[in-house]
Write an enzyme that holds these catalytic residues in place. Structure first.
Site, short mmCIF file in Angstrom:
data_model
loop_
_atom_site.label_atom_id
_atom_site.label_comp_id
_atom_site.label_asym_id
_atom_site.label_seq_id
_atom_site.Cartn_x
_atom_site.Cartn_y
_atom_site.Cartn_z
N LYS A 55 71.28 47.16 81.89
CA LYS A 55 70.74 46.36 80.77
C LYS A 55 70.39 44.95 81.24
O LYS A 55 69.94 44.77 82.37
CB LYS A 55 71.70 46.40 79.59
N GLU A 60 67.92 50.44 72.07
CA GLU A 60 67.77 48.98 72.04
C GLU A 60 66.30 48.60 72.08
O GLU A 60 65.89 47.61 71.48
CB GLU A 60 68.58 48.36 73.18
N GLY A 69 78.22 50.77 73.37
CA GLY A 69 78.91 49.50 73.52
C GLY A 69 80.02 49.24 72.50
O GLY A 69 80.50 48.12 72.37
N SER A 92 79.50 54.63 75.33
CA SER A 92 80.92 54.36 75.60
C SER A 92 81.56 55.38 76.53
O SER A 92 82.72 55.76 76.36
CB SER A 92 81.71 54.25 74.28
N ASN A 136 72.93 52.12 83.45
CA ASN A 136 71.95 51.22 82.84
C ASN A 136 72.58 49.83 82.78
O ASN A 136 73.46 49.59 81.96
CB ASN A 136 71.60 51.74 81.43
N HIS A 151 65.03 53.83 74.91
CA HIS A 151 66.42 53.47 74.61
C HIS A 151 66.48 52.88 73.20
O HIS A 151 65.55 52.20 72.77
CB HIS A 151 66.93 52.46 75.65
N GLU A 206 72.11 59.54 73.01
CA GLU A 206 72.91 58.33 72.84
C GLU A 206 73.01 57.98 71.36
O GLU A 206 72.09 57.35 70.81
CB GLU A 206 72.25 57.16 73.57
O1 LIG Z 1 72.16 53.24 78.31
C1 LIG Z 1 73.39 53.22 78.15
C2 LIG Z 1 73.97 53.26 76.84
O2 LIG Z 1 73.33 52.43 75.93
C3 LIG Z 1 75.46 53.27 76.77
O3 LIG Z 1 76.01 51.98 76.82
P1 LIG Z 1 77.61 51.84 76.86
O4 LIG Z 1 78.10 52.74 77.95
O5 LIG Z 1 77.85 50.39 77.14
O6 LIG Z 1 78.09 52.28 75.51
#
Ligand SMILES: O=C[C@H](O)COP(=O)(O)O
Length: 239
Positions: free
Chosen positions: A10, A95, A169, A201, A8, A93, A163
């Site tokens: 983002k 977010e 993150g 993460s 992802n 998600h 998640e």
């Molecule tokens: O969609 C992916 C997740 O929000 C994980 O993000 P991350 O690997 O940066 O913690």
């Protein structure tokens, strides 16, 4: 079942960076047995799909609207994503749940639309830190699954991503026992054929251990998916 390693991206990167990253993932995909998926920002879905043409790396969107067209300024419709070469879409998600107030009902409606237009939904669930500390993680995830997954989800090959919000993150992850416990709950809730991803993460250094846990059928990777070699290392860790 075949693991799925999804990146992802983002809201990161320029067009040039997106295509360069796609080309690097494509170049390293040979010999990886897991299914690979990259989910670029919406304006980059088509150029990334073009970069992946003829290669075994799928492309997905990060969201779609629940309507197929109409007066929804700034939104992206499922048929548009499909038209641009996407075959998956991430929905719900945390977010988006936080930034856009998306409820389970909205996520479910989006999944119905996505499935009707040739996109495989990846529905995200997960508890906040406060919910985990209150001992509510399993109940929250169970409720999100019950509210967000439409009828026909499993038959359509839908994917669920666990998640934990506090692991995204942050460099923090739940213990292996805690991931396994939630995934066992999810397996019980969704049945045996739905792929269950862990996200939060995931890095090359922890991927082998996480991906070896029971009922972990892949990963949804954020930050580490922006570095092709890290993303590919995670994919290789899936076996
Ligand atoms: O969609 C992916 C997740 O929000 C994980 O993000 P991350 O690997 O940066 O913690």
């Amino acid at each position: 079942m075949r693991p799925l390693i999804a990146g992802n991206w983002k809201m990161h990167g320029t067009l040039r960076e997106a295509v360069t990253l796609a080309e690097a993932v494509r170049a390293g995909a040979g010999g990886i047995s897991a299914e690979l998926l990259v989910c670029p920002p919406a304006p980059y879905v088509h150029p990334v799909a073009v970069a992946m043409l003829g290669q075994p790396v799928a492309v997905g969107g990060q969201d779609c609207h629940l309507a197929v067209k109409g007066a929804h300024t700034g939104d992206v419709a499922a048929p548009m994503l499909r038209d641009c070469g996407a075959t998956y879409v991430i929905l719900g998600h945390s977010e988006r749940r936080a930034d856009h107030g998306e409820t389970d009902a909205v996520v479910k409606a989006k999944a119905v639309t996505a499935m009707a237009h040739g996109l495989t939904p990846i529905i995200c669930v997960g508890e906040t830190l406060a919910q985990r500390e209150a001992g509510q993680a399993e109940a929250i995830v169970r409720a999100q699954v019950a509210g967000s997954l439409p009828d026909g989800f499993a038959a359509a090959g839908g994917v669920v991503a666990y998640e934990p919000v506090w692991a995204i993150g942050t460099g923090k992850t739940p213990s292996e026992a805690d991931i396994a416990a939630i995934h066992a709950t999810l397996r019980e809730a969704v049945g045996g054929t739905t792929r269950l991803l862990y996200g939060g993460s995931v890095k090359p250094g922890n991927a082998v251990a996480i991906l070896a846990l029971p009922h972990v059928d892949g990963a949804l990777v954020g930050g580490a998916s922006l570095v092709a070699e890290d993303f590919l290392a995670i994919a290789r860790a899936a076996g």
